[in-house]
Design an enzyme around this catalytic site. Structure first.
Site, PDB file in Angstrom:
ATOM      1  N   ALA A  39      -5.665   8.109  -1.678  1.00  0.00           N
ATOM      2  CA  ALA A  39      -7.048   7.463  -1.153  1.00  0.00           C
ATOM      3  C   ALA A  39      -7.952   8.225  -0.454  1.00  0.00           C
ATOM      4  CB  ALA A  39      -6.686   6.116  -0.260  1.00  0.00           C
TER       5      ALA A  39
ATOM      6  N   ALA B   8     -12.929   1.913  -1.967  1.00  0.00           N
ATOM      7  CA  ALA B   8     -14.405   1.914  -2.349  1.00  0.00           C
ATOM      8  C   ALA B   8     -14.548   3.007  -3.343  1.00  0.00           C
ATOM      9  CB  ALA B   8     -15.235   2.471  -1.155  1.00  0.00           C
TER      10      ALA B   8
ATOM     11  N   ASP C  29      -2.700  -7.211  -7.121  1.00  0.00           N
ATOM     12  CA  ASP C  29      -4.191  -6.502  -7.135  1.00  0.00           C
ATOM     13  C   ASP C  29      -4.463  -7.569  -5.995  1.00  0.00           C
ATOM     14  OD1 ASP C  29      -6.604  -5.936  -7.090  1.00  0.00           O
ATOM     15  OD2 ASP C  29      -6.984  -6.121  -9.257  1.00  0.00           O
TER      16      ASP C  29
ATOM     17  N   GLY D 148       0.775  -1.272  -0.070  1.00  0.00           N
ATOM     18  CA  GLY D 148       0.101  -0.025  -0.010  1.00  0.00           C
ATOM     19  C   GLY D 148       0.849   1.211   0.058  1.00  0.00           C
TER      20      GLY D 148
ATOM     21  N   LYS E 280     -14.274  -0.736   7.577  1.00  0.00           N
ATOM     22  CA  LYS E 280     -13.159  -0.637   8.368  1.00  0.00           C
ATOM     23  C   LYS E 280     -13.789  -1.370   9.811  1.00  0.00           C
ATOM     24  CE  LYS E 280      -9.893   1.794   6.444  1.00  0.00           C
ATOM     25  NZ  LYS E 280      -8.617   1.065   5.802  1.00  0.00           N
TER      26      LYS E 280
ATOM     27  N   SER F 126       1.920   8.515   1.442  1.00  0.00           N
ATOM     28  CA  SER F 126       1.228   7.342   1.874  1.00  0.00           C
ATOM     29  C   SER F 126       1.295   7.153   3.316  1.00  0.00           C
ATOM     30  CB  SER F 126       1.467   6.276   1.079  1.00  0.00           C
ATOM     31  OG  SER F 126       1.036   6.249  -0.268  1.00  0.00           O
ATOM     32  N   ILE F 127       0.366   6.718   4.164  1.00  0.00           N
ATOM     33  CA  ILE F 127       0.715   6.366   5.465  1.00  0.00           C
ATOM     34  C   ILE F 127       1.661   4.964   5.644  1.00  0.00           C
ATOM     35  CG2 ILE F 127      -0.089   5.365   7.421  1.00  0.00           C
ATOM     36  CD1 ILE F 127      -2.879   6.854   6.798  1.00  0.00           C
TER      37      ILE F 127
ATOM     38  N   THR G 199      -3.985  11.838   1.549  1.00  0.00           N
ATOM     39  CA  THR G 199      -3.270  10.910   0.860  1.00  0.00           C
ATOM     40  C   THR G 199      -4.245  10.924  -0.348  1.00  0.00           C
ATOM     41  OG1 THR G 199      -4.578   9.060   1.711  1.00  0.00           O
ATOM     42  CG2 THR G 199      -2.378   9.631   2.723  1.00  0.00           C
TER      43      THR G 199
ATOM     44  N   TYR H 133     -17.898   9.275   4.702  1.00  0.00           N
ATOM     45  CA  TYR H 133     -17.110   8.139   5.092  1.00  0.00           C
ATOM     46  C   TYR H 133     -17.996   6.657   4.463  1.00  0.00           C
ATOM     47  CZ  TYR H 133     -12.995   5.580   6.360  1.00  0.00           C
ATOM     48  OH  TYR H 133     -11.883   4.887   6.181  1.00  0.00           O
TER      49      TYR H 133
HETATM   50  P1  NAP Z   1      -2.759   5.803  -0.289  1.00  0.00           P
HETATM   51  O1  NAP Z   1      -1.499   6.307  -0.295  1.00  0.00           O
HETATM   52  O2  NAP Z   1      -3.498   6.117  -1.682  1.00  0.00           O
HETATM   53  O3  NAP Z   1      -2.689   4.138  -0.232  1.00  0.00           O
HETATM   54  C1  NAP Z   1      -3.705   3.162  -0.514  1.00  0.00           C
HETATM   55  C2  NAP Z   1      -3.055   2.001  -1.320  1.00  0.00           C
HETATM   56  O4  NAP Z   1      -4.000   1.103  -1.720  1.00  0.00           O
HETATM   57  C3  NAP Z   1      -2.812   2.530  -2.577  1.00  0.00           C
HETATM   58  O5  NAP Z   1      -1.500   2.337  -3.033  1.00  0.00           O
HETATM   59  C4  NAP Z   1      -3.891   1.826  -3.709  1.00  0.00           C
HETATM   60  O6  NAP Z   1      -3.672   1.588  -4.871  1.00  0.00           O
HETATM   61  C5  NAP Z   1      -3.852   0.226  -2.982  1.00  0.00           C
HETATM   62  N1  NAP Z   1      -4.902  -0.180  -3.339  1.00  0.00           N
HETATM   63  C6  NAP Z   1      -6.145  -0.130  -3.564  1.00  0.00           C
HETATM   64  N2  NAP Z   1      -6.765  -0.823  -4.139  1.00  0.00           N
HETATM   65  C7  NAP Z   1      -5.858  -1.905  -4.123  1.00  0.00           C
HETATM   66  C8  NAP Z   1      -5.743  -3.415  -4.440  1.00  0.00           C
HETATM   67  N3  NAP Z   1      -7.041  -4.094  -5.106  1.00  0.00           N
HETATM   68  N4  NAP Z   1      -4.645  -4.253  -4.463  1.00  0.00           N
HETATM   69  C9  NAP Z   1      -3.741  -3.544  -3.825  1.00  0.00           C
HETATM   70  N5  NAP Z   1      -3.602  -2.273  -3.609  1.00  0.00           N
HETATM   71  C10 NAP Z   1      -4.813  -1.555  -3.626  1.00  0.00           C
HETATM   72  O7  NAP Z   1      -3.775   6.150   0.707  1.00  0.00           O
HETATM   73  P2  NAP Z   1      -3.495   5.859   2.495  1.00  0.00           P
HETATM   74  O8  NAP Z   1      -4.460   7.000   2.988  1.00  0.00           O
HETATM   75  O9  NAP Z   1      -2.021   6.024   2.864  1.00  0.00           O
HETATM   76  O10 NAP Z   1      -4.288   4.626   2.817  1.00  0.00           O
HETATM   77  C11 NAP Z   1      -3.689   3.579   3.460  1.00  0.00           C
HETATM   78  C12 NAP Z   1      -4.278   2.837   4.554  1.00  0.00           C
HETATM   79  O11 NAP Z   1      -4.657   3.772   5.608  1.00  0.00           O
HETATM   80  C13 NAP Z   1      -5.769   2.488   4.051  1.00  0.00           C
HETATM   81  O12 NAP Z   1      -6.512   1.288   4.636  1.00  0.00           O
HETATM   82  C14 NAP Z   1      -6.656   3.632   4.277  1.00  0.00           C
HETATM   83  O13 NAP Z   1      -8.069   3.271   4.551  1.00  0.00           O
HETATM   84  C15 NAP Z   1      -5.984   4.096   5.876  1.00  0.00           C
HETATM   85  N6  NAP Z   1      -6.324   5.208   6.489  1.00  0.00           N
HETATM   86  C16 NAP Z   1      -6.202   6.498   5.617  1.00  0.00           C
HETATM   87  C17 NAP Z   1      -6.383   7.563   6.392  1.00  0.00           C
HETATM   88  C18 NAP Z   1      -6.468   8.891   5.796  1.00  0.00           C
HETATM   89  O14 NAP Z   1      -7.062   9.786   6.021  1.00  0.00           O
HETATM   90  N7  NAP Z   1      -5.404   8.889   4.575  1.00  0.00           N
HETATM   91  C19 NAP Z   1      -6.796   7.784   7.795  1.00  0.00           C
HETATM   92  C20 NAP Z   1      -7.091   6.235   8.414  1.00  0.00           C
HETATM   93  C21 NAP Z   1      -6.800   5.053   7.883  1.00  0.00           C
HETATM   94  P3  NAP Z   1      -4.185   2.623  -5.981  1.00  0.00           P
HETATM   95  O15 NAP Z   1      -3.667   4.202  -5.775  1.00  0.00           O
HETATM   96  O16 NAP Z   1      -3.753   2.211  -7.311  1.00  0.00           O
HETATM   97  O17 NAP Z   1      -5.451   2.627  -5.834  1.00  0.00           O
END
Ligand code: NAP
Length: 268
Positions: free
Chosen positions: A194, A94, A63, A12, A161, A18-19, A192, A154
């Site tokens: 996502a 989503a 994937d 991810g 979640k 990215s986190i 980010t 959300y």
């Molecule tokens: P991010 O940088 O966009 O990372 C999300 C990653 O998930 C991306 O690399 C995305 O790829 C990948 N992904 C989506 N569908 C996938 C699949 N089918 N197979 C493999 N990879 C897939 O965003 P992030 O915010 O750091 O998210 C990381 C985690 O933290 C997620 O679980 C998110 O829900 C959680 N989180 C985020 C926040 C926030 O506010 N950002 C807060 C709390 C928790 P693509 O770009 O190609 O879709």
């Protein structure tokens, strides 16, 4: 160097925001050997740039909606590394057309896809890596407060979640007797790729800065520090937990009055 001699994989990292990248940096600073899984060539390019000073880092295309691809990555990882000390699950998806407005209209296929990619993949990734996890291995997922309280827009992601957090507890129960821990970080909103799919996300960031006791937004670096702790032996007694890394936002019921429009209500 609390991670020296430990090796594992992160799912991810999309880019430098990215986190998961915040977590990766902390792990590498502390001596861990980190492999990465990404989805598609676009993200591989980003990873190549981020890891330019770490030639030879293993990266696997996956994937995660396709279980056979997860199994293939596990097989490749095992061939390259033999065993595993940590796994980071930082993926979610989503359909963004349903991350705004009411939750009620969410169609079944959108609901199931969010559940599949955002929650079930934790189960399938953990199961595929389980055969070669070392005793002391730590699995970490990323979640958000929208799982337990309603956060406008959300929607279906909050439901996914909630399922993810339940998966953390059940997996922790299954694997604890084998010395394997499973936890999640509940991060505050971080800007980010996502997150940008969530309608009005910028206002969510603003509200967070006003209400959270630490009066700042959560950063990948904040999550990285907590992730390092949970993935290291320092957290050897911690499993099945959801750890908040949100500046204390989740502890507040009524925040500073400045966060609300308190102008007198019009009289009838
Ligand atoms: P991010 O940088 O966009 O990372 C999300 C990653 O998930 C991306 O690399 C995305 O790829 C990948 N992904 C989506 N569908 C996938 C699949 N089918 N197979 C493999 N990879 C897939 O965003 P992030 O915010 O750091 O998210 C990381 C985690 O933290 C997620 O679980 C998110 O829900 C959680 N989180 C985020 C926040 C926030 O506010 N950002 C807060 C709390 C928790 P693509 O770009 O190609 O879709």
């Amino acid at each position: 160097m609390i991670m020296k001699g430990k090796k594992g994989i992160i799912f991810g990292v999309a880019n430098q925001r990215s986190i998961a990248w915040g977590i990766a940096q902390k792990l590498m600073e502390q001596g861990a050997e980190v492999a990465f899984s990404y989805m598609g060539d676009r993200l591989k390019g980003n990873l190549d740039k981020l890891l330019a000073d770490k030639p030879g880092t293993k990266m696997y295309d996956c994937d995660c909606a396709d279980e056979s691809q997860i199994q293939r990555v596990a097989d490749q990882y095992q061939a390259d590394f033999g065993t595993c000390d940590f796994v980071v699950h930082a993926i979610a998806f989503a359909d963004k057309s349903y991350l705004e407005g009411d939750f009620l209209p969410t169609p079944k296929h959108v609901f199931l896809q969010a559940m599949d990619v955002s929650a079930y993949t934790l189960v399938s990734i953990t199961r595929s890596f389980r055969p070669f996890m070392n005793v002391g291995c730590s699995v970490l997922a990323l979640t958000y407060l929208g799982s337990e309280k309603v956060v406008q827009n959300y929607n279906v992601m909050g439901v996914a979640k909630a399922a993810l957090e339940a998966c953390v507890r059940y997996l922790a129960s299954d694997l604890g007797p084998h010395g394997i821990r499973v936890n999640a970080i509940s991060a505050g909103p971080v800007n980010t790729l996502a997150a940008r799919g969530i309608s009005d996300f910028t206002n969510l960031l603003k509200i967070h800065r006003i209400v959270a006791p630490l009066r700042e937004n959560t950063t990948p670096d904040h999550a990285g520090g907590a992730g390092l702790f949970l993935l290291s032996d320092l957290a050897c007694g911690v499993t099945g937990e959801i750890m908040y890394v949100d500046g204390g936002y989740n502890t507040i019921a009524v925040g500073p009055l400045a966060a609300y429009d308190l102008s007198p209500e019009p009289k009838d």
